[in-house]
Design a protein around this motif. Sequence first.
Motif, PDB file in Angstrom:
ATOM      1  N   ALA A 140       0.845  -1.208   0.000  1.00 47.08           N
ATOM      2  CA  ALA A 140       0.000   0.000   0.000  1.00 47.08           C
ATOM      3  C   ALA A 140       0.876   1.252   0.000  1.00 47.08           C
ATOM      4  N   VAL A 141       0.421   2.280  -0.695  1.00 44.11           N
ATOM      5  CA  VAL A 141       1.084   3.582  -0.675  1.00 44.11           C
ATOM      6  C   VAL A 141      -0.007   4.628  -0.437  1.00 44.11           C
ATOM      7  N   GLU A 142      -0.219   4.982   0.824  1.00 39.06           N
ATOM      8  CA  GLU A 142      -1.266   5.948   1.180  1.00 39.06           C
ATOM      9  C   GLU A 142      -0.664   6.989   2.115  1.00 39.06           C
ATOM     10  N   ILE A 143       0.105   7.892   1.538  1.00 37.35           N
ATOM     11  CA  ILE A 143       0.772   8.917   2.334  1.00 37.35           C
ATOM     12  C   ILE A 143      -0.199  10.082   2.535  1.00 37.35           C
ATOM     13  N   PRO A 144      -0.520  10.410   3.765  1.00 34.44           N
ATOM     14  CA  PRO A 144      -1.429  11.554   3.999  1.00 34.44           C
ATOM     15  C   PRO A 144      -0.875  12.826   3.370  1.00 34.44           C
ATOM     16  N   ALA A 145      -1.766  13.632   2.869  1.00 41.05           N
ATOM     17  CA  ALA A 145      -1.360  14.892   2.228  1.00 41.05           C
ATOM     18  C   ALA A 145      -0.577  15.760   3.197  1.00 41.05           C
ATOM     19  N   ASP A 146       0.423  16.454   2.642  1.00 43.94           N
ATOM     20  CA  ASP A 146       1.251  17.406   3.395  1.00 43.94           C
ATOM     21  C   ASP A 146       2.021  16.763   4.549  1.00 43.94           C
ATOM     22  N   THR A 147       2.182  15.427   4.525  1.00 46.75           N
ATOM     23  CA  THR A 147       3.004  14.773   5.549  1.00 46.75           C
ATOM     24  C   THR A 147       4.459  15.147   5.329  1.00 46.75           C
ATOM     25  N   THR A 148       5.161  15.398   6.408  1.00 41.34           N
ATOM     26  CA  THR A 148       6.563  15.807   6.298  1.00 41.34           C
ATOM     27  C   THR A 148       7.462  14.807   7.021  1.00 41.34           C
ATOM     28  N   VAL A 149       8.728  14.869   6.654  1.00 45.26           N
ATOM     29  CA  VAL A 149       9.770  14.099   7.334  1.00 45.26           C
ATOM     30  C   VAL A 149      10.903  15.057   7.635  1.00 45.26           C
ATOM     31  N   ARG A 150      11.548  14.867   8.791  1.00 42.96           N
ATOM     32  CA  ARG A 150      12.584  15.800   9.225  1.00 42.96           C
ATOM     33  C   ARG A 150      13.977  15.183   9.065  1.00 42.96           C
ATOM     34  N   PHE A 151      14.937  16.060   8.832  1.00 47.38           N
ATOM     35  CA  PHE A 151      16.331  15.638   8.673  1.00 47.38           C
ATOM     36  C   PHE A 151      17.197  16.492   9.584  1.00 47.38           C
ATOM     37  N   HIS A 152      18.095  15.835  10.333  1.00 50.48           N
ATOM     38  CA  HIS A 152      18.872  16.518  11.365  1.00 50.48           C
ATOM     39  C   HIS A 152      20.315  16.794  10.947  1.00 50.48           C
ATOM     40  N   ALA A 153      20.633  16.531   9.663  1.00 52.57           N
ATOM     41  CA  ALA A 153      21.997  16.795   9.199  1.00 52.57           C
ATOM     42  C   ALA A 153      21.974  16.980   7.692  1.00 52.57           C
ATOM     43  N   PRO A 154      22.914  17.741   7.171  1.00 48.06           N
ATOM     44  CA  PRO A 154      22.978  17.876   5.712  1.00 48.06           C
ATOM     45  C   PRO A 154      23.447  16.563   5.086  1.00 48.06           C
ATOM     46  N   VAL A 155      23.313  16.464   3.784  1.00 51.59           N
ATOM     47  CA  VAL A 155      23.740  15.269   3.055  1.00 51.59           C
ATOM     48  C   VAL A 155      24.582  15.721   1.865  1.00 51.59           C
ATOM     49  N   GLN A 156      25.567  14.956   1.534  1.00 48.04           N
ATOM     50  CA  GLN A 156      26.435  15.300   0.409  1.00 48.04           C
ATOM     51  C   GLN A 156      25.817  14.777  -0.873  1.00 48.04           C
ATOM     52  N   ALA A 157      25.869  15.576  -1.928  1.00 48.53           N
ATOM     53  CA  ALA A 157      25.366  15.143  -3.226  1.00 48.53           C
ATOM     54  C   ALA A 157      26.072  13.854  -3.656  1.00 48.53           C
ATOM     55  N   GLY A 158      25.298  12.914  -4.138  1.00 48.16           N
ATOM     56  CA  GLY A 158      25.838  11.624  -4.566  1.00 48.16           C
ATOM     57  C   GLY A 158      25.761  10.536  -3.530  1.00 48.16           C
ATOM     58  N   SER A 159      25.409  10.892  -2.286  1.00 46.36           N
ATOM     59  CA  SER A 159      25.352   9.893  -1.224  1.00 46.36           C
ATOM     60  C   SER A 159      24.326   8.810  -1.535  1.00 46.36           C
ATOM     61  N   PHE A 160      24.759   7.559  -1.472  1.00 44.22           N
ATOM     62  CA  PHE A 160      23.908   6.371  -1.659  1.00 44.22           C
ATOM     63  C   PHE A 160      23.179   6.355  -3.000  1.00 44.22           C
ATOM     64  N   VAL A 161      23.824   6.965  -3.994  1.00 40.80           N
ATOM     65  CA  VAL A 161      23.288   6.938  -5.359  1.00 40.80           C
ATOM     66  C   VAL A 161      24.231   6.113  -6.226  1.00 40.80           C
ATOM     67  N   ARG A 162      23.699   5.114  -6.871  1.00 37.20           N
ATOM     68  CA  ARG A 162      24.475   4.339  -7.841  1.00 37.20           C
ATOM     69  C   ARG A 162      24.267   4.971  -9.215  1.00 37.20           C
ATOM     70  N   GLU A 163      25.341   5.477  -9.772  1.00 37.19           N
ATOM     71  CA  GLU A 163      25.238   6.130 -11.064  1.00 37.19           C
ATOM     72  C   GLU A 163      25.062   5.097 -12.177  1.00 37.19           C
TER      73      GLU A 163
END
Length: 429
Positions: A140-163
């Motif tokens: 199931a994919v039923e994400i309530p509208a305007d639901t947010t998720v928080r992040f407590h640190a910046p992320v570097q571009a390319g992190s965990f991305v397989r090119e």
Amino acid sequence: MTSNPATPAEHADAVAQLLAPVIDSLADDARSELIALSPGTASGRVLSADVRSPISVPPFRNSQMDGYAVRAADLASAAAEAPVALRIGATSAAGDAVHEHLSGTAAPVMTGAPIPSGADAVVPIEIADPPRFIGIGSGAVEIPADTTVRFHAPVQAGSFVREAGADLAAGSTILPAGTRLGPAQLGSLASACVTEVQVRPRPVALLLSTGHELRAPGDELEPGQIYDANTASLTAAMEESGAIVRVAFAPDDASAVLDAIAQHPDADLIVTTGGVSAGAFEVVRDALAPAGVRFGKVAMQPGGPQGLGAARLSSGGSERTVPVIAFPGNPVSALLSFEMFLRPILRRASGLDPSRRVQRAPLAEALSSPREKHQIRRGGIRADGSVEVGAPGSHLLHDYARATVLVHVPIGVDALPAGAEVEVWRIDE
């Protein structure tokens, strides 16, 4: 072969020289085979040409982790005391098409799923807040509208991305010629959509067992008859070493030996068992000595009587020359002869390790050996690391079947005490 017994090393060299033209021909491009990579057809084969990737692998940017695809710039100000909240965007699961990433959102992305176009990093779900997907699970994919998720640190571009192309770039070499195809190699080819490859041909070996007393397992034995063990053991040994094996049998009649050989004109080499010693009914010697095969002794126990040579044979009005390796008929002698003289050559030609693992081990008990011969005994390694040695008889095949090592006692040694170190070859690996 000379009148004086050859050493095992000398005979091994002679066999290698005899078979060198056959082995060299396997690398000839003219004999290369194009085979389909369907299950069960290619395992163990050796590539005769480089294989290049027709596509990039992976073919698209994808996620290395379950998490949220984001733009790194959107999390530049994130801190433990001042987390950044992003609205949850569209989900990307494995097999989904690539969709557009909206700035200011965090898109749920599963391992292996395409990275949304515009996103440049993935934040693992474990370090998001909350550390779980919201509204997603059990299909199931039923994400309530305007639901947010928080992040407590910046992320570097390319992190965990397989090119795209991180594993293989389109046009790059996946595997070079000479590679033996095993599980990882076949998987790599499949991932690049390679469906057929050029491989070296395998040597075709005719295995001819001789003896009037031999019967196939399952037949009824008459007095004086025994079941043929050599065909089963040597077929398995040669196939394990990469050869295609044709099987034939001949009684103690020279014309029957020649007739059996004539039925297999495609054989690259002929391996015989039995009929090579000094008795009155040595059928292989009688049939093939006139054709150019030499017979004599090797200073080895078991396995002293041996034959080899390029046999000049006539069949159907034509002539051909084919290498012959003639082993003794006793089952242990035949199998040890293969181990010493033919196995390394076939395995090297098949891209396999030609050598057994060699180690030194102390004898559990004293042994004796004929000084003028290289003796090979079957045995096993005890829990304390010592080697227990079995009897030397050439007929004791069941001892061989239970053995885990071959124990080598060199020429010039007639006795060794308990505790003396000997060379052993592992045959259980």
